[in-house]
Scaffold this motif. Structure first.
Motif, PDB file in Angstrom:
ATOM      1  N   ILE A 140       0.855  -1.191   0.000  1.00 22.78           N
ATOM      2  CA  ILE A 140       0.000   0.000   0.000  1.00 22.78           C
ATOM      3  C   ILE A 140       0.887   1.235   0.000  1.00 22.78           C
ATOM      4  CG2 ILE A 140      -1.718   1.317   1.288  1.00 22.78           C
ATOM      5  CD1 ILE A 140      -2.695  -1.276   2.481  1.00 22.78           C
ATOM      6  N   GLU A 141       0.631   2.145  -0.907  1.00 26.59           N
ATOM      7  CA  GLU A 141       1.411   3.382  -0.935  1.00 26.59           C
ATOM      8  C   GLU A 141       0.862   4.361   0.087  1.00 26.59           C
ATOM      9  OE1 GLU A 141       1.849   5.054  -4.770  1.00 26.59           O
ATOM     10  OE2 GLU A 141       2.281   3.131  -5.712  1.00 26.59           O
ATOM     11  N   SER A 142       1.730   5.201   0.584  1.00 26.37           N
ATOM     12  CA  SER A 142       1.337   6.141   1.635  1.00 26.37           C
ATOM     13  C   SER A 142       0.238   7.097   1.166  1.00 26.37           C
ATOM     14  CB  SER A 142       2.546   6.929   2.120  1.00 26.37           C
ATOM     15  OG  SER A 142       3.121   7.656   1.052  1.00 26.37           O
TER      16      SER A 142
ATOM     17  N   GLU B  67      -2.201   6.430  -0.738  1.00 21.98           N
ATOM     18  CA  GLU B  67      -3.474   5.717  -0.652  1.00 21.98           C
ATOM     19  C   GLU B  67      -3.999   5.721   0.782  1.00 21.98           C
ATOM     20  OE1 GLU B  67      -2.458   1.922  -2.195  1.00 21.98           O
ATOM     21  OE2 GLU B  67      -2.630   2.544  -4.285  1.00 21.98           O
TER      22      GLU B  67
ATOM     23  N   ASP C 100      -5.330   9.205   1.473  1.00 21.51           N
ATOM     24  CA  ASP C 100      -6.633   9.367   0.824  1.00 21.51           C
ATOM     25  C   ASP C 100      -7.732   8.630   1.588  1.00 21.51           C
ATOM     26  OD1 ASP C 100      -5.614  10.985  -1.151  1.00 21.51           O
ATOM     27  OD2 ASP C 100      -5.387   9.366  -2.628  1.00 21.51           O
ATOM     28  N   LEU C 101      -7.439   7.424   2.048  1.00 25.87           N
ATOM     29  CA  LEU C 101      -8.413   6.649   2.808  1.00 25.87           C
ATOM     30  C   LEU C 101      -8.792   7.379   4.097  1.00 25.87           C
ATOM     31  CD1 LEU C 101     -10.021   4.032   3.425  1.00 25.87           C
ATOM     32  CD2 LEU C 101      -7.946   3.184   4.535  1.00 25.87           C
TER      33      LEU C 101
ATOM     34  N   ASP D 208     -10.951  10.399   3.357  1.00 20.73           N
ATOM     35  CA  ASP D 208     -12.332  10.000   3.062  1.00 20.73           C
ATOM     36  C   ASP D 208     -13.087   9.646   4.342  1.00 20.73           C
ATOM     37  OD1 ASP D 208     -11.873  10.394   0.389  1.00 20.73           O
ATOM     38  OD2 ASP D 208     -11.571   8.266  -0.084  1.00 20.73           O
TER      39      ASP D 208
END
Length: 140
Positions: free
Chosen positions: A98-100, A102, A105-106, A109
């Motif tokens: 998992i890229e940082s 992402e 962004d999670l 959200d």
């Protein structure tokens, strides 16, 4: 007075020394206005030193709390870099999937979603600690 006219304050006499010199001029007579003024200045100086010492101690305590919190949240190498004022660059690892960005962004959200829920109810968002208690409030 000539002794007090020096550029560096530490080279001049202290309030205590000046006060003692005035005592010798007075030769045991009743105190006068200058003596009273010198006593007040000495007391003010001592109080100011106490306040500065107290503030310095409080600052040191807060600094220790901050350093403890940082050491609990970040790796030691990052903490040391931040203390030195250096920029801490992002690190990459081959085994991570998992890229940082992402993750950011999670989280963004999720917080946006929570804010929308909070906005539709009669509640407000707050950080809770073990020592904080606010009665008669709805807390989400």
């Amino acid at each position: 007075m000539k002794q007090c006219l020096v550029e560096a304050a530490e080279q001049g006499p202290t309030f205590y020394e000046i006060f003692n010199q005035f005592k010798t001029f007075n030769k045991g007579k009743k105190t006068n206005m200058i003596d009273s003024m010198l006593q007040m200045l000495e007391q003010y100086s001592n109080n100011l030193e106490d306040l500065i010492q107290e503030g310095t101690e409080e600052l040191e305590i807060e600094k220790q709390k901050t350093e403890k919190l940082l050491s609990q949240m970040l790796p030691p190498s990052v903490v040391e870099s931040l203390k030195k004022g250096c920029m801490v660059g992002a690190e990459g690892f081959d085994l991570v999937t998992i890229e940082s960005i992402e993750v950011v962004d999670l989280l963004n959200d999720l917080y946006t979603f929570f804010d929308a829920i909070i906005g539709s109810h009669d509640v407000y968002k707050m950080l809770l600690s073990r020592d904080l208690y606010i009665p008669d409030r709805k807390v989400l």
